[in-house]
Design a protein around this motif. Structure first.
Motif, PDB file in Angstrom:
ATOM      1  N   GLU A  63       0.545  -1.292   0.032  1.00  0.00           N
ATOM      2  CA  GLU A  63       0.136   0.342   0.541  1.00  0.00           C
ATOM      3  C   GLU A  63       0.740   1.531   0.272  1.00  0.00           C
ATOM      4  OE1 GLU A  63      -3.914   1.723   2.104  1.00  0.00           O
ATOM      5  OE2 GLU A  63      -2.715   0.176   3.052  1.00  0.00           O
ATOM      6  N   TRP A  64       0.194   1.869  -0.323  1.00  0.00           N
ATOM      7  CA  TRP A  64       1.132   3.363  -0.836  1.00  0.00           C
ATOM      8  C   TRP A  64       0.752   4.732  -0.401  1.00  0.00           C
ATOM      9  CZ3 TRP A  64       1.905   8.458  -2.465  1.00  0.00           C
ATOM     10  CH2 TRP A  64       2.804   9.094  -2.029  1.00  0.00           C
ATOM     11  N   ARG A  83      -1.405  -0.158  -9.941  1.00  0.00           N
ATOM     12  CA  ARG A  83      -2.600   0.338  -9.063  1.00  0.00           C
ATOM     13  C   ARG A  83      -3.256   1.248  -9.475  1.00  0.00           C
ATOM     14  NH1 ARG A  83       2.235   1.063  -6.108  1.00  0.00           N
ATOM     15  NH2 ARG A  83       2.743   0.258  -4.301  1.00  0.00           N
TER      16      ARG A  83
END
Length: 332
Positions: A144-145, A181
């Motif tokens: 996850e960013w 993403r």
């Protein structure tokens, strides 16, 4: 992580542009002023982890320098983990070689103040060409960013910031199969076009092993914005030299290799307890050569090679493609 106290490093305030480095040619200009029997090529290096790795890097640098690449890029560790080393070595490439260096700059893990400090460090070294990336999270590139609370969310924002800071030329990443993403290919294409509209002058693709993916990316960009589609989209290749580098390629790209490519490599590896490294390497060189030949025939503006700081495999592909006597830049 801050960079304000690194010796020799400038800290740019929001209203303080970096020194003028306009004497350095841009990547796009370098592509236009290289000539030869094939399109220009470029290579990507990684910041070494230790003294032995640095010695290996410089051996590769000197080998490629004799072949006159259009430019060389220096990557940037996830989360800025190699920021100091990246700035130092990229500066040394600018100061101690005839190569045109491109510095990577990622948004992940950095505040705006830290990003300005990094840009000051690059400017002090005479670095004018920056490859702007959103960046991968440290530890797990596919994780996850999270935006830095004082940083930026998207690469498009970072493009505008770098362009506003001074006399820099900016490139960005593009994704033939879409970024993992992005919700779909159409959205991913719009994101790329937005980065180009923000001031990016070219893009370098994520590594791929199916040329059709690259050609479809070009078509999607042209359909989305015919003007921005005139900017170079540079394909990125990596010669596979062992089954271990297959795993590395998939990690770097976030994509599985096409089954047809994997089948060729597995046949070469054989059924023994250990892979036939020589046969796998030969097959990997053949695959990269075939891809290069088709990309050249399809009008790619440049071939960009991931080297992992080794020159031999990429050099063999280039020799197969007729780059042994690649012309030096035309004096302007």
């Amino acid at each position: 992580m801050t960079f304000d106290n690194v010796p020799g490093r400038s800290t740019l305030g929001p209203d303080q542009p970096p020194p003028n480095v306009s004497a350095t040619p841009s990547v796009v200009r370098s592509l236009r002023t290289h000539s030869g029997r094939a399109v220009p090529f470029s290579v990507e290096f990684n910041p070494p982890r230790d003294a032995a790795g640095e010695a290996r890097l410089w051996r590769a640098v000197r080998q490629f320098e004799r072949m006159h690449p259009a430019f060389v890029s220096m990557t940037y560790g996830a989360g800025g983990s190699t920021a100091d080393r990246t700035v130092r070595i990229t500066g040394e490439l600018a100061e101690e070689t005839t190569l045109l260096p491109v510095a990577h700059l990622t948004a992940v893990g950095h505040s705006l103040a830290e990003l300005r400090s990094l840009m000051g460090g690059y400017a002090d070294c005479g670095i004018r060409n920056i490859l702007v990336l959103r960046g991968d999270p440290p530890g797990d590139p596919l994780g996850e960013w999270h935006k830095h609370p004082e940083g930026v969310e998207y690469a498009e924002e970072l493009v505008r910031i770098v362009r506003d800071l001074g006399d820099f030329h900016v490139g960005v990443a593009s994704f033939p199969q879409g970024h993992h993403r992005s919700p779909d290919l159409e959205s991913d294409t719009r994101f790329l076009v937005s980065k180009l509209r923000a001031g990016a002058e070219y893009s370098i693709t994520q590594m791929f092993f199916d040329v059709d993916h690259y050609l479809r990316l070009r078509d999607r960009v042209a359909a989305c914005d015919p003007v921005e589609a005139l900017k170079p989209i540079i394909p990125e290749l990596m010669p596979i030299t062992s089954l271990r580098t297959v795993a590395r390629a998939e990690e770097l790209s976030g994509r599985s290799l096409p089954e047809s490519v994997l089948a060729r490599l597995r046949r070469a590896a054989g059924d023994g307890p250990e892979e036939d490294r020589a046969a796998v390497r030969e097959t990997g060189i053949e695959i990269a050569t075939e891809m290069g030949e088709r990309l050249i025939a399809e009008g790619a503006p440049c071939l960009h090679f991931i080297t992992l700081n080794f020159a031999k495999a990429t050099g063999e592909v280039l020799a197969n493609l007729g780059y042994g006597v690649t012309a030096a830049p035309i004096s302007a």
